[in-house]
Design a protein around this motif. Sequence first.
Motif, PDB file in Angstrom:
ATOM      1  N   PRO A 135       0.547  -0.782   0.028  1.00 47.48           N
ATOM      2  CA  PRO A 135      -0.181   0.095  -0.187  1.00 47.48           C
ATOM      3  C   PRO A 135       0.594   1.358  -0.078  1.00 47.48           C
ATOM      4  N   ALA A 136       1.941   1.418   1.085  1.00 48.38           N
ATOM      5  CA  ALA A 136       2.615   2.756   0.826  1.00 48.38           C
ATOM      6  C   ALA A 136       3.626   2.791  -0.456  1.00 48.38           C
ATOM      7  N   MET A 137       3.954   1.738  -1.425  1.00 53.25           N
ATOM      8  CA  MET A 137       4.839   2.111  -2.960  1.00 53.25           C
ATOM      9  C   MET A 137       3.489   2.649  -3.647  1.00 53.25           C
ATOM     10  N   VAL A 138       2.173   1.740  -3.518  1.00 49.96           N
ATOM     11  CA  VAL A 138       1.288   2.476  -4.452  1.00 49.96           C
ATOM     12  C   VAL A 138       0.008   3.219  -4.496  1.00 49.96           C
ATOM     13  N   ALA A 139       0.564   3.896  -3.032  1.00 47.18           N
ATOM     14  CA  ALA A 139       0.360   5.599  -2.789  1.00 47.18           C
ATOM     15  C   ALA A 139       1.037   6.335  -3.347  1.00 47.18           C
ATOM     16  N   LEU A 140       2.601   5.747  -2.914  1.00 45.06           N
ATOM     17  CA  LEU A 140       3.607   7.105  -3.958  1.00 45.06           C
ATOM     18  C   LEU A 140       3.809   6.651  -5.271  1.00 45.06           C
ATOM     19  N   ILE A 141       3.246   5.729  -5.783  1.00 41.67           N
ATOM     20  CA  ILE A 141       2.860   6.072  -7.833  1.00 41.67           C
ATOM     21  C   ILE A 141       2.327   6.472  -7.915  1.00 41.67           C
ATOM     22  N   THR A 142       0.261   6.071  -7.231  1.00 42.81           N
ATOM     23  CA  THR A 142      -0.679   6.755  -7.612  1.00 42.81           C
ATOM     24  C   THR A 142      -0.648   8.412  -7.658  1.00 42.81           C
ATOM     25  N   GLN A 185       6.482  12.271   0.100  1.00 46.45           N
ATOM     26  CA  GLN A 185       6.298  11.099   1.576  1.00 46.45           C
ATOM     27  C   GLN A 185       5.071  10.190   1.744  1.00 46.45           C
ATOM     28  N   VAL A 186       4.942   9.448   2.084  1.00 44.51           N
ATOM     29  CA  VAL A 186       4.250   8.441   2.181  1.00 44.51           C
ATOM     30  C   VAL A 186       3.919   8.111   4.151  1.00 44.51           C
ATOM     31  N   TYR A 187       2.695   8.611   5.040  1.00 41.03           N
ATOM     32  CA  TYR A 187       3.041   7.507   6.077  1.00 41.03           C
ATOM     33  C   TYR A 187       1.533   6.661   5.994  1.00 41.03           C
ATOM     34  N   SER A 188       2.343   5.487   7.100  1.00 38.26           N
ATOM     35  CA  SER A 188       1.896   3.665   7.094  1.00 38.26           C
ATOM     36  C   SER A 188       0.441   3.719   8.128  1.00 38.26           C
ATOM     37  N   LEU A 189      -0.614   4.052   8.608  1.00 38.35           N
ATOM     38  CA  LEU A 189      -0.938   3.457   9.916  1.00 38.35           C
ATOM     39  C   LEU A 189      -1.401   1.738  10.040  1.00 38.35           C
ATOM     40  N   PHE A 190      -0.811   1.122  10.852  1.00 41.14           N
ATOM     41  CA  PHE A 190      -1.685  -0.584  10.722  1.00 41.14           C
ATOM     42  C   PHE A 190      -1.527  -0.989  11.962  1.00 41.14           C
ATOM     43  N   LEU A 191      -2.728  -1.812  12.082  1.00 46.18           N
ATOM     44  CA  LEU A 191      -2.696  -2.634  13.576  1.00 46.18           C
ATOM     45  C   LEU A 191      -2.281  -4.124  13.584  1.00 46.18           C
ATOM     46  N   ASP A 192      -2.312  -4.140  14.495  1.00 44.60           N
ATOM     47  CA  ASP A 192      -2.002  -6.115  14.766  1.00 44.60           C
ATOM     48  C   ASP A 192      -3.720  -6.576  14.787  1.00 44.60           C
ATOM     49  N   ILE A 193      -4.079  -7.375  13.245  1.00 42.59           N
ATOM     50  CA  ILE A 193      -5.393  -7.703  13.476  1.00 42.59           C
ATOM     51  C   ILE A 193      -5.502  -9.511  13.480  1.00 42.59           C
ATOM     52  N   THR A 194      -4.139  -9.654  13.880  1.00 45.24           N
ATOM     53  CA  THR A 194      -3.376 -11.346  13.775  1.00 45.24           C
ATOM     54  C   THR A 194      -5.487 -11.536  14.003  1.00 45.24           C
ATOM     55  N   ILE A 227      -4.657   4.515  -0.202  1.00 43.02           N
ATOM     56  CA  ILE A 227      -4.676   3.324   0.097  1.00 43.02           C
ATOM     57  C   ILE A 227      -5.342   2.557   1.600  1.00 43.02           C
ATOM     58  N   LYS A 228      -6.998   2.755   1.717  1.00 45.42           N
ATOM     59  CA  LYS A 228      -6.718   2.649   3.825  1.00 45.42           C
ATOM     60  C   LYS A 228      -7.049   0.956   3.041  1.00 45.42           C
ATOM     61  N   ASN A 229      -6.919   0.625   4.343  1.00 43.97           N
ATOM     62  CA  ASN A 229      -8.054  -0.896   4.828  1.00 43.97           C
ATOM     63  C   ASN A 229      -7.293  -1.976   4.385  1.00 43.97           C
ATOM     64  N   PHE A 230      -5.810  -1.897   3.957  1.00 41.24           N
ATOM     65  CA  PHE A 230      -5.732  -2.919   2.789  1.00 41.24           C
ATOM     66  C   PHE A 230      -4.736  -3.888   4.150  1.00 41.24           C
ATOM     67  N   ILE A 231      -5.415  -5.241   3.617  1.00 44.63           N
ATOM     68  CA  ILE A 231      -4.957  -6.457   4.754  1.00 44.63           C
ATOM     69  C   ILE A 231      -3.643  -7.119   3.961  1.00 44.63           C
TER      70      ILE A 231
END
Length: 861
Positions: free
Chosen positions: A456-463, A502-511, A467-471
Amino acid sequence: MTENGKTLLLVEDEAITAMLEKNELCKYGYSVIHVYNAEDAITKALQSDNPIDLILMDIDLGSGIDGTEAAERILKQRKIPVVFLSSHTEPEVVEKTEKITSYGYVVKNSGIVVLDASIKMAFKLFRANQQLQVEIENHKTIERELQESEDRFKALHNASFGGIAIHDKGIIIDCNNGLSMMMGYSIEELIEMNGLLLIAEEYRDFVMNKIVTGYEKAYEADGLRKNGEIFPMRLEARNVPYKGKIVRTVEFRDLTEVKETEKALKLNELKWKSYIECAPYAIFVADKDGRYLDVNPMASTTTGYSREELLTMSIADLVPKENNSNNFSHFKSLIETGLSEDEVPFVTKEGKIRYWYIAAQKITENSFLAYCSDSTESRKAHDQLRHSEEKFRNLFATMAQGVVYQQADGRIISANPATEEILGLSLDQMTGLTSIDPRWKAVDEQMKELPGDKHPAMVALITGKAIKNFIQGVYNYKKESYVWIIVNSVPQFHEGETKPYQVYSLFLDITERKQYEEALRKSESYTKAIMDNLPIGIALNSIKPEVNFSYMNDNFPHFYHTSREQLMKSDSFWDVVYKNPDFRQKLKKRIEDDCASGDHSRMQWNDIPFTRDGKTYYISARNIPLPDSSEMISTVWDATDRKETELALTRQLNEKEILLKEVNHRIKNNIHSIEAILSLQLAEITSSKSREIIADTITRIQSMRIIYDKLLVSHDYKNTSVKTYLEDLLAAVMQIFPEQKKIKIKTSIEEFDLNVKLLFPLGSIANELVTNAMKHSFSDKKAGSITLSLSKTASEISLSVTNDGTRLPDDFDLEKNCGFGLMLVKLLSQQLEGTFSIENQKNGIISSVRFPSEGNSSLLT
């Protein structure tokens, strides 16, 4: 910054209290001006040559206006800090002062240290408020300039043309291609056509009138295309010279899309506004400085502040002082990352500390939206749950959000501690890596290898798109297993550039939650997922001629303790939920009538009871009709816990009434114990001066104890018999002077009840006058008499104490020669708003006190 040397205006109607407060404030370096009533306070405060820096305002100030109204009048004409100094702690009294621009509320007898600190804080708040007003004016200037810029832009935009025609007396002599495309005629067909044929028949007279009168402003009418289709349009015409004569130029603009868009936007806005207004949790919008820009009704209900008050406040005003650093760290994190969830404390208008769970997100560069659900009651249960799971040392880290910053080339430049825990790498190990690095062993939800350019970080930088809610899954080398994370990646742009820097990514551990989240996202859309996870029940339904649901979230049937299948059956709602037929019919008619009224204020119903499996539950509901539709949005929330709490509080109030009686009894006993100790001490003292001081103290304590004796046997805790009280008081005084057995006490007291607020000072006055006579008027006589008289008229109460003992010296001056006892009588007389005099008579001395009766005394207003 020291405040010493500041001049304070002390507004206090009780003389003794004012004298003590003034002395203590002067010791702390303040200059104090004292007045007794509100009128004098207003006069003093508004004098142009009066250097008053702060007002200490009592609330109860006798007759006339009270302290809150006096403060309002002063603040309308002069900006000056006001601190309320009162013995009242009732919520309704404190709330009354909070509607005024005050700078503090101090309970009397809190001590000079607390009072001094409150005064200094008031000066700080006052200076801060003045600075805020300057900033507000600057902000308004910027907004005006921005509005002017927007108006210029709109003017340029509105100058653009759609279809254009030139006609002479209605006959088209020229037109553009835009008109041809709009109307469906060729340009050749339009030339020499009567322009009114392009107007719907019912508008032709209206348009003809505009042509005849030379009207040159924009107006709307319906157009008629060649195929017979009628559509909305806007016309704007000008009379212009054309080929040697005056003709009329007309702009035609098709409003079809505009009208449809306006209708759709209005409906969508109403739907979401209804949701926001009905939401049972507080919603706030704040700027990057923490100032509130908008709030919903539940925000006022939760905090106790009105919408108007909240819009003058900021996050700092609702944060407990001891939690400032934690809360602002939370807000700073929100500004940096764009998303945040946490449980934090807040302070209500009543000063109570409660807790709420906040889910916040960034919506623009200068605005942030927060959903706040009061979690005070459930906090204890959550704490117990956390304690029971202390063995899972990584619980907080796995629930916390990870944050990673990457440059335009994908290299990681920063990450927070939660990221290190979730990914199993230290910041040093991650710095410089890109998402393409094979060491991540990244996989998609099907456990297939995830290419680096698909992260998702790379896709956001390219496009350049968020990018939201990518698992995805990432291999954790510490745990030697995969962890599953849900990622939001947001690109950042420099102003004027389209490529992110730049891009910032937020993520949660949803194991542990992956299976649930996966099923949810496969079965429903993003919007429906939000609705289903709201802490309230929401449904879309008709109500007439029968209740049928087209949608409901999981909480809707849950709050009614039934199933979705039962409620989704055609017109089954009333029979399923409300089993009692009489109650069901009455409630159904009431709700149908309220909905039919069209009055939104009637469409909320609180604490509706229903029974399920022998237990009574309570539900609150609200309906919002959708325009141009037979459906409405129904929201419900469980009120059972709150209702049961209210019933419990009612029982507690009854218990407190019994406790109040017991407290009064204990106070009377404690006073009696003090009186007994002093009496024992009196028997051991040989010094005549010391005996005199102890004897005076005993009589003053007896005066208070006798009051409580009378209140305990009375059904009224405010009033008691003045005759019985004074007679018992005189009998107690005589016991202190056993050597004066030949001094006779006579009384002439009218029988009536008196409020204890007047009876306390009256008893103290009588005690001092009789004791003074016993000690000083018969020192050289063996016998004599003292007569106490009390009478009452419609407007005045009169007390006199006469004796036939030694007269006053000829040069006696009450202002210069009186001792502590007479000084106390003088002060108490002033407190009663009365007068005191003492003078010689033919056979001794007469002392007189006159003061307003209950109906005329401001002490009781």
